[in-house]
Scaffold this motif. Sequence first.
Motif, PDB file in Angstrom:
ATOM      1  N   GLY A 173      17.105  -3.688  60.848  1.00  0.00           N
ATOM      2  CA  GLY A 173      15.787  -4.188  60.465  1.00  0.00           C
ATOM      3  C   GLY A 173      15.777  -4.796  59.077  1.00  0.00           C
ATOM      4  N   MET A 174      16.535  -4.190  58.151  1.00  0.00           N
ATOM      5  CA  MET A 174      16.621  -4.738  56.798  1.00  0.00           C
ATOM      6  C   MET A 174      17.323  -6.097  56.790  1.00  0.00           C
ATOM      7  N   GLN A 194       5.715 -11.962  69.407  1.00  0.00           N
ATOM      8  CA  GLN A 194       6.519 -12.935  68.649  1.00  0.00           C
ATOM      9  C   GLN A 194       7.612 -12.232  67.844  1.00  0.00           C
ATOM     10  N   PHE A 195       7.267 -11.091  67.253  1.00  0.00           N
ATOM     11  CA  PHE A 195       8.265 -10.345  66.472  1.00  0.00           C
ATOM     12  C   PHE A 195       9.406  -9.892  67.373  1.00  0.00           C
ATOM     13  N   ARG A 196       9.076  -9.322  68.525  1.00  0.00           N
ATOM     14  CA  ARG A 196      10.112  -8.793  69.407  1.00  0.00           C
ATOM     15  C   ARG A 196      11.011  -9.912  69.945  1.00  0.00           C
ATOM     16  N   ILE A 197      10.422 -11.040  70.317  1.00  0.00           N
ATOM     17  CA  ILE A 197      11.214 -12.165  70.833  1.00  0.00           C
ATOM     18  C   ILE A 197      12.172 -12.673  69.761  1.00  0.00           C
ATOM     19  N   LYS A 219      16.343 -12.333  69.642  1.00  0.00           N
ATOM     20  CA  LYS A 219      17.138 -13.559  69.586  1.00  0.00           C
ATOM     21  C   LYS A 219      18.103 -13.535  68.409  1.00  0.00           C
ATOM     22  N   MET A 220      17.630 -13.067  67.256  1.00  0.00           N
ATOM     23  CA  MET A 220      18.445 -13.111  66.050  1.00  0.00           C
ATOM     24  C   MET A 220      19.383 -11.918  65.922  1.00  0.00           C
ATOM     25  N   MET A 221      18.932 -10.732  66.327  1.00  0.00           N
ATOM     26  CA  MET A 221      19.706  -9.519  66.093  1.00  0.00           C
ATOM     27  C   MET A 221      20.404  -8.991  67.344  1.00  0.00           C
ATOM     28  N   GLY A 222      20.064  -9.538  68.512  1.00  0.00           N
ATOM     29  CA  GLY A 222      20.710  -9.077  69.737  1.00  0.00           C
ATOM     30  C   GLY A 222      20.341  -7.670  70.133  1.00  0.00           C
TER      31      GLY A 222
END
Length: 625
Positions: A252-253, A541-544, A548-551
């Motif tokens: 998360g960081m 939007q946050f979860r999508i 996508k970015m963190m897998g």
Amino acid sequence: MKHSFACSRYAWLLLGIAVSTALSQETRRDPKLAFQRAVTAYNQANFEQALEQFNRIVERGSQDELYTSSLFMQGQSLYQLGQYSQATEAFNRLLEANAKSRYVDYAHYALGMIAFKENNHAEAASEFIWVLDFAETPALRDKAAKLAETLFNDYLQPNDLRRKLRRNYLGENGLALLAIVLAKNEYAQGRRSEGQKIVDNFLRAHPNTRFSKQLEQLKISPQQEFSSPARIGVILPLSGIDAEAGQALHRGMRYAQMTRRSNSRQFAQASTSSAALPAANDEVAIELVVRDSESSVVGAIKSAQLLLGDPSIVAIIGEYENSASSAIAALAQEKGIPILVPVSTANGITSLGEYVFQMNANREMKGRALAEYAVRYLNCRRFATFAPQDEYGQQMTDGLSAAVDSLGGQIVTQKWYYEGTEDYGKQFKGIRAAAFGLDLADTLNLSPGARSMKGIRSASVVEEVATPVTSIHALFLPLYHEDITLIAPQRAYYNIQGVLLGGDDWQWIATERMRELRPYIDGAVFPSDYFVDWQSERGRQFRIAYRKMMGATPDRFDVMGYDAANLMMQCLERGSRKPDQIREALAQVDGYPGMKGEISFKNSHRVNRGVNILQMLNAEIKRVK
């Protein structure tokens, strides 16, 4: 009947053996068809089925023409299943078996991804550098270049680059990237001539790498571009018993760091004191210096000593566990370095000093928030409490009781239980006795302070559970979620009416269990540090974007890590670069809309006073305040 059941089990066993034998025979007869079926299973995300079939082909040995292809897909299947050590073994076997295989480039890339997920950043960088210099696929080289550059800039120190990278994996492009990072470090330290020497020497030896233009640009860039980054120390349990939570916090960081430019506007809108702060500066370089506590207090203390001994560290975020958080908070306070504790809810941590901030409300504060909601919104005036006889139960109960008293309510009775108790009849009978004693006092128009219960209490009414308790408006049960299964039905059996109030651990009842307990707990109200409405536009939007970015799908610790890093970085972006300035900026945070819920430190002794009030309705959890 037993004979029939035994025959049935035997038949299924024979069927399993027959299917397995048939598949093995099919693999021997037509390995290409078996391989194609395994690939189809993989593409349909049936990774276990795919793995089983790839394993069969690999077992045929290296003489099989599909051996290296199957080894690679075996590794990919294991990777998708999260079995990283076995995946690493499969990819390494492929590299040893055929160094000229067309899968070699992808195997090195996959090994880099595994190393990154396991927080072995130097090994991940080495693998990506190999791909950058030696892979034949341009698109894969480009992806590896971006990942290697991110690792060099955000995860590895100059000494790591000099000592930990695999030298035999470094080609001229990898060396060019290394030269850029080392030169920038010299510039940032004010040693421009030394940085210039690194660039000149490299360009003289390797004039035509993919980074040549970037190296030439370094020579003419103004000095202010190389100002030293603001460095935030992070202490988390990345290995050991708490590794899963620590890695989620770290993830998360990292996400906050990668998206911080789009997040910086929230800080200005979230703090009532933001007008007193300078405008956000998105160009400030911020570095997270991460240390692994290894899930131990000793490991956390050693990590804190290392970070606090570095004069470039301006703030700390950590740890996960209560004792470790308290230990490193004491060290940070002594050094005058602000520390943001991202998870702990224990009372008293911020009493260590003015540099200590607690991002989750402590237990006492959550008890108070629940009492205020019950009195002001549910019109409750008389309360009973029933809690575990330990620090958690005591602190939650004290918080609620103090607030009830201050709001003019009444704690009718308090009961306790010890770990391992299964029959809570004595406590519930005590609550019934206190309630009926209260009813009798009301009937006789006696003040609670003057009446004597001796000789008045009706044992028959207490024992007769068919008579409901209605004079207690709310029953507070700050239970551990595993205890709710036993206690909630007994509360119903003893017919204690009124609002059911729970503790913050109620949120973690499994969904299936919540459905089973619905007749006993539906409507319960409880406090929580964390709540995200994943159906809202912001939540979706946050979860999508996170996936996508963190897998990975964000959970509560991903969200808490994200909020903690955001808060700290946005203080830095708004001009607070020294420890005292960061401490002051954090102390003024008021109403910050974190993903986990509102965060406020102002006028709250540096403990977040933002508490979510949740309610169980129809086996779902909703936020009511």
